[in-house]
Design a protein around this motif. Structure first.
Motif, PDB file in Angstrom:
ATOM      1  N   ILE B  35       4.370   5.847  14.975  1.00  0.00           N
ATOM      2  CA  ILE B  35       3.482   4.754  14.561  1.00  0.00           C
ATOM      3  C   ILE B  35       2.402   5.288  13.618  1.00  0.00           C
ATOM      4  O   ILE B  35       2.171   4.747  12.539  1.00  0.00           O
ATOM      5  CB  ILE B  35       2.843   4.069  15.792  1.00  0.00           C
ATOM      6  N   ILE B  36       1.750   6.378  14.031  1.00  0.00           N
ATOM      7  CA  ILE B  36       0.716   6.965  13.168  1.00  0.00           C
ATOM      8  C   ILE B  36       1.319   7.380  11.840  1.00  0.00           C
ATOM      9  O   ILE B  36       0.802   7.081  10.761  1.00  0.00           O
ATOM     10  CB  ILE B  36       0.061   8.178  13.869  1.00  0.00           C
ATOM     11  N   ARG B  37       2.441   8.050  11.928  1.00  0.00           N
ATOM     12  CA  ARG B  37       3.093   8.542  10.719  1.00  0.00           C
ATOM     13  C   ARG B  37       3.423   7.408   9.753  1.00  0.00           C
ATOM     14  O   ARG B  37       3.112   7.479   8.560  1.00  0.00           O
ATOM     15  CB  ARG B  37       4.378   9.278  11.144  1.00  0.00           C
ATOM     16  N   GLU B  38       4.041   6.351  10.243  1.00  0.00           N
ATOM     17  CA  GLU B  38       4.473   5.274   9.361  1.00  0.00           C
ATOM     18  C   GLU B  38       3.273   4.552   8.738  1.00  0.00           C
ATOM     19  O   GLU B  38       3.291   4.222   7.546  1.00  0.00           O
ATOM     20  CB  GLU B  38       5.368   4.277  10.105  1.00  0.00           C
ATOM     21  N   LEU B  39       2.235   4.294   9.539  1.00  0.00           N
ATOM     22  CA  LEU B  39       1.071   3.594   8.994  1.00  0.00           C
ATOM     23  C   LEU B  39       0.326   4.486   7.994  1.00  0.00           C
ATOM     24  O   LEU B  39      -0.132   4.016   6.951  1.00  0.00           O
ATOM     25  CB  LEU B  39       0.149   3.125  10.122  1.00  0.00           C
ATOM     26  N   VAL B  40       0.228   5.775   8.311  1.00  0.00           N
ATOM     27  CA  VAL B  40      -0.444   6.701   7.393  1.00  0.00           C
ATOM     28  C   VAL B  40       0.348   6.797   6.079  1.00  0.00           C
ATOM     29  O   VAL B  40      -0.225   6.799   4.995  1.00  0.00           O
ATOM     30  CB  VAL B  40      -0.619   8.091   8.042  1.00  0.00           C
ATOM     31  N   GLU B  41       1.658   6.813   6.179  1.00  0.00           N
ATOM     32  CA  GLU B  41       2.471   6.937   4.961  1.00  0.00           C
ATOM     33  C   GLU B  41       2.364   5.705   4.068  1.00  0.00           C
ATOM     34  O   GLU B  41       2.326   5.810   2.845  1.00  0.00           O
ATOM     35  CB  GLU B  41       3.928   7.269   5.310  1.00  0.00           C
ATOM     36  N   ASN B  42       2.307   4.540   4.690  1.00  0.00           N
ATOM     37  CA  ASN B  42       2.043   3.332   3.903  1.00  0.00           C
ATOM     38  C   ASN B  42       0.728   3.485   3.139  1.00  0.00           C
ATOM     39  O   ASN B  42       0.625   3.157   1.965  1.00  0.00           O
ATOM     40  CB  ASN B  42       1.934   2.104   4.815  1.00  0.00           C
ATOM     41  N   SER B  43      -0.299   3.982   3.843  1.00  0.00           N
ATOM     42  CA  SER B  43      -1.611   4.145   3.214  1.00  0.00           C
ATOM     43  C   SER B  43      -1.576   5.196   2.108  1.00  0.00           C
ATOM     44  O   SER B  43      -2.183   5.016   1.051  1.00  0.00           O
ATOM     45  CB  SER B  43      -2.655   4.536   4.261  1.00  0.00           C
ATOM     46  N   LEU B  44      -0.875   6.289   2.357  1.00  0.00           N
ATOM     47  CA  LEU B  44      -0.791   7.338   1.336  1.00  0.00           C
ATOM     48  C   LEU B  44      -0.127   6.802   0.070  1.00  0.00           C
ATOM     49  O   LEU B  44      -0.581   7.078  -1.041  1.00  0.00           O
ATOM     50  CB  LEU B  44      -0.021   8.550   1.871  1.00  0.00           C
ATOM     51  N   ASP B  45       0.938   6.007   0.239  1.00  0.00           N
ATOM     52  CA  ASP B  45       1.580   5.397  -0.930  1.00  0.00           C
ATOM     53  C   ASP B  45       0.586   4.507  -1.682  1.00  0.00           C
ATOM     54  O   ASP B  45       0.552   4.499  -2.913  1.00  0.00           O
ATOM     55  CB  ASP B  45       2.797   4.558  -0.509  1.00  0.00           C
ATOM     56  N   ALA B  46      -0.220   3.779  -0.922  1.00  0.00           N
ATOM     57  CA  ALA B  46      -1.175   2.854  -1.547  1.00  0.00           C
ATOM     58  C   ALA B  46      -2.292   3.588  -2.280  1.00  0.00           C
ATOM     59  O   ALA B  46      -2.675   3.194  -3.383  1.00  0.00           O
ATOM     60  CB  ALA B  46      -1.759   1.916  -0.483  1.00  0.00           C
TER      61      ALA B  46
END
Lengths: 512, 512
Positions: B35-46
């Motif tokens: 969960i942390i990984r996926e949400l953080v990765e969305n943010s990193l892309d943004a």
């Protein structure tokens, strides 16, 4: 600052079309293997449910030659005498990705509900040719459907539909054209069929390949293991979403009957105890539950400790006898031992591990672990070193079983897991995740077989040692007897003595 | 004979809900990490697309205590100052599984269009609580949406929608409640953030964990690598399905302009040559093509040999300097060397491999290969031994580089691959498939770094040897000088001699 990325929603078929390597369609070689595998597995599931002299026939021929820059097209035809399909079932089962059995669990080869469709879809995207399904149920007319898949909508397109005469037997025939590479996929395909023959020795399989070779794997036994049964969910395997779905679709009129109807191993007593913990009256109507009630019921199911373990009787393992006979037939080992472990449970799914070790015969040392992996009666051929079995074998100290290094000895390992939900790591069903409960069962099974192997090898080595000692004695006596012969002029009568020693070496073996 | 199995079609969200272990949600511990990984990765892309002092803030707190049989609930809040979202984009991006960018390729962390949604869906199925997205684009109003996902339909349900004031900056905040296990997931989460800091040294990340610890990874550089660009498809990467889609949606009015508009690296000359092979007139309207024409066009694209390789300028690698500085900051090695390999191609996707080797410092021998893996600037933490990098490292004979066994030395390997399509083996993005082209680039990169390491280690070992020799001389001379002192009554003047030897040991180093 910042630029918009245009997004579109895509269908399930579209997702796997775009990411087909996830499902085992990495390249033309791998795809050729996977197409055969998926279509054969559909057929195996169908014949397993039908019983009576089950068989699967595969014919593959070159439809169009390959050129310098292009690959050949193949026409594949897989026929089985399985349960057959109703005409309205066919488009759903072959023309859509993601079809699953409803509210039930069953041990089957098709795990993700997409393999067969993906095989046909791959044919379509490489050749743009339709595929054809012909099927009948016993005593009903046969239907022949010519279809394509609308990938963007994940929907079947029926191009043609013919009704044929009433069929005396149930059957299904699937035909598809695809661009592939048989010469390079051949070895894996034959391996796959050979290993399938080990794990389903009661099904006949024949394969006519594009090079005109005919491979036949006739069944080697009349014995068919009991077919897998559908199971209800175990209360420990339920989450909030599933609970809500069951509550919204149930026809039961009280919570007590709801629990008893939709879950395995829940009787009147258990139901009332669970509802007591949840603080809900047993006669409350399922449709009257509020969000908070559902959450309380969920938590009561989670915290209740007295549930019986999931019912393993829905599983259909192979059995030690069939497992050993399959291995004997294919590898003719000098030693083989199979063990079926008692049923166990992971995340509320029952599973059974069957393990075998074989030694000698056609098995030769290869410098690598020789591991045959099976899950719900299908062989797994790719990514062995990522599999839980491989990791367990690597971890065991084999020297205590008389095996210095299994990579350098004529030893082969066989692991078969059956479950209503095999914990595959990939959609392509290549290998099994390292689930602690599964790893433990594999290890215990292997150690059980290895103990028998140690006894066998000990006996064999002792026998070899005794024979060696006998040879030593023999030569020693011969030498003495020659010497004596020269001195006393005649050969002393030691042959009896030698025979006696040799006899005792043989006896040693029997005494074990 | 034979019994019907009830089938139902299921949505994409439903498929991944049922098979969530495929996406990395195997159990509560793994799910907490994912969960942390996926949400953080969305943010990193943004934030990567927005530039200017990018940062990601993560706050996680215990919302409800766990009990003897139940796990705690956590509330997670991930905020970024990325590109932000339009209100109509939000439900699509977070409330649906399978969303993809249209007819384009781009290097991004989100590969399968489902990770972020799956993270929120997991929260929903374990707590039945809605999630909240707040977002704005610079100079526009901020929107706050409270949502759930209709899993069976794969559709967002908007429970509440608030419009807030005009925002001066673009941002997105995602909030969700889920049942998890932080204590056991903690180590992997911190590892993950630390390794992320290595590969995105230009992004600040802060994490307040449920135990009240604050982890801050401030950016260590002002330098931001060029952001990834969207790319057209390369003509070699097209299949019949894609070609049909492009033909049916194009606005171009001739085949020549169709080819030049929708594919990268196709100019007027190339287009006319391809159409000649296909036997199609350049001015034919795309909408007028028949099935047979499309197949001929497809085959012409496949057989044409003069296409330029895919355009690597759409990729955004890290660069040797940033890679080395990230490693230095986190591991303080005595030696580090990074190499960026030239762009390469697999199945019509461009990719770049960056490789680094570090030695000493905080790196200690562990008895295992120390491998840090990254793909499109995300660290990969699970299933290392299945990864192509691991297999390449295992295959290399390290002794020729002065490393007897990398498992027993203070050596760490770093592999970063960027591509418009990273060849992940699983939907959970744990490891990369053994694609020959990728394996080759990794090997060449590693060998390049290893040659530098050999020179470094050779120099270091020679210096150690010279110092050892110096110590030997020194003790020898001391001994002689004492003996002489006893005989002649005074200490002979050998200090100068010793200094001279010591000096030459130092020089040796400089001369390399």
């Amino acid at each position: 600052m910042g630029e918009k990325v245009k997004l579109e929603e895509i269908s399930a078929a579209d997702f796997f079309y775009r990411n087909r390597s996830l499902a085992g369609f990495d390249n033309p070689v791998r795809a050729t293997y996977t197409i055969i595998r998926e279509l054969v597995e559909n057929s195996l599931d169908a014949v397993e449910l039908a019983g009576r002299s089950p068989k699967v026939l595969i014919v593959m021929r070159e439809e169009r030659e390959g050129g310098e820059e292009s690959l050949p097209w193949y026409r594949i035809r897989v026929a089985d005498n399985g349960i057959g399909m109703d005409p309205e079932e066919i488009p759903l089962a072959f023309g859509r990705v993601f079809v699953s059995s409803k509210y039930r669990l069953i041990q089957s080869r098709g795990t993700f509900g997409l393999g067969g469709t993906m095989a046909l879809l791959y044919g379509q995207i490489t050749t743009n040719m339709p595929f054809k399904i012909t099927s009948a149920r016993e005593g009903e007319p046969a239907y022949e459907l010519t279809m394509m898949i609308d990938i963007r909508k994940n929907e079947p397109i029926i191009l043609d539909r013919k009704i044929k005469g009433v069929s005396r037997r149930s059957f299904t025939i699937v035909e598809s054209t695809f661009e592939g590479n048989y010469p390079r996929a051949k070895r894996k395909i034959i391996d796959y069929l050979q290993q399938t023959a080990i794990v389903v020795p009661y099904i006949s399989i024949a394969f006519m390949d594009p090079e005109g070779h005919l491979y036949i794997f006739p069944r080697s036994t009349e014995k068919i293991p009991p077919r897998p049964k559908e199971a209800l969910f175990h209360p420990k395997g339920v989450d909030l979403e599933l609970l809500q779905r069951l509550l919204s679709s149930t026809r039961t009129r009280s919570l007590e009957s709801f629990l008893m109807t939709h879950f395995q191993r829940v009787g009147k007593k258990t139901a009332s105890e669970v509802l007591k913990i949840a603080g809900l009256p047993p006669d409350k109507r399922p449709s009257d539950l509020k969000d908070e009630d559902i959450r309380r019921l969920y938590e009561a199911l989670r915290s209740y400790k007295e549930f019986l373990p999931p019912d393993p009787s829905v599983l259909s393992p192979l059995g030690e006898e069939l497992f050993e006979s399959g291995i004997k037939k294919e590898l003719q080992p000098e030693f083989v031992k199979a063990i079926q472990r008692p049923p166990s449970v992971y995340e509320a799914h029952p599973f059974i591990v069957e393990v075998a070790i074989a030694y000698g015969g056609l098995i030769k040392p290869t410098g690598d672990i020789q591991l045959y992996r099976y899950a719900n009666k299908i062989p797994l051929l790719y990514d062995a070193s990522s599999d839980v079995s491989y990791q367990v074998i690597k971890k065991i100290d084999w020297s205590i079983y008389g095996i210095k290094n299994p990579e350098d000895e004529p030893i082969a390992f066989f692991i078969h897991i059956v479950s209503t939900k095999v914990p595959f790591k990939t959609v392509g069903k290549e290998f099994i995740a390292n689930v602690p409960e599964v790893a433990r069962e594999i290890e215990l099974g292997l150690r059980g077989c290895a103990r028998e192997l140690r006894i066998y090898l000990g006996r064999k080595r002792r026998k070899e040692m005794l024979l060696k000692r006998y040879e030593l004695f023999r030569m020693y006596y011969e030498l003495i007897s020659w010497t004596l012969e020269e001195i006393i002029g005649e050969r002393p009568p030691i042959e009896n003595l030698i025979e006696k020693i040799k006899g005792s070496a043989g006896d040693e073996d029997e005494r074990e």
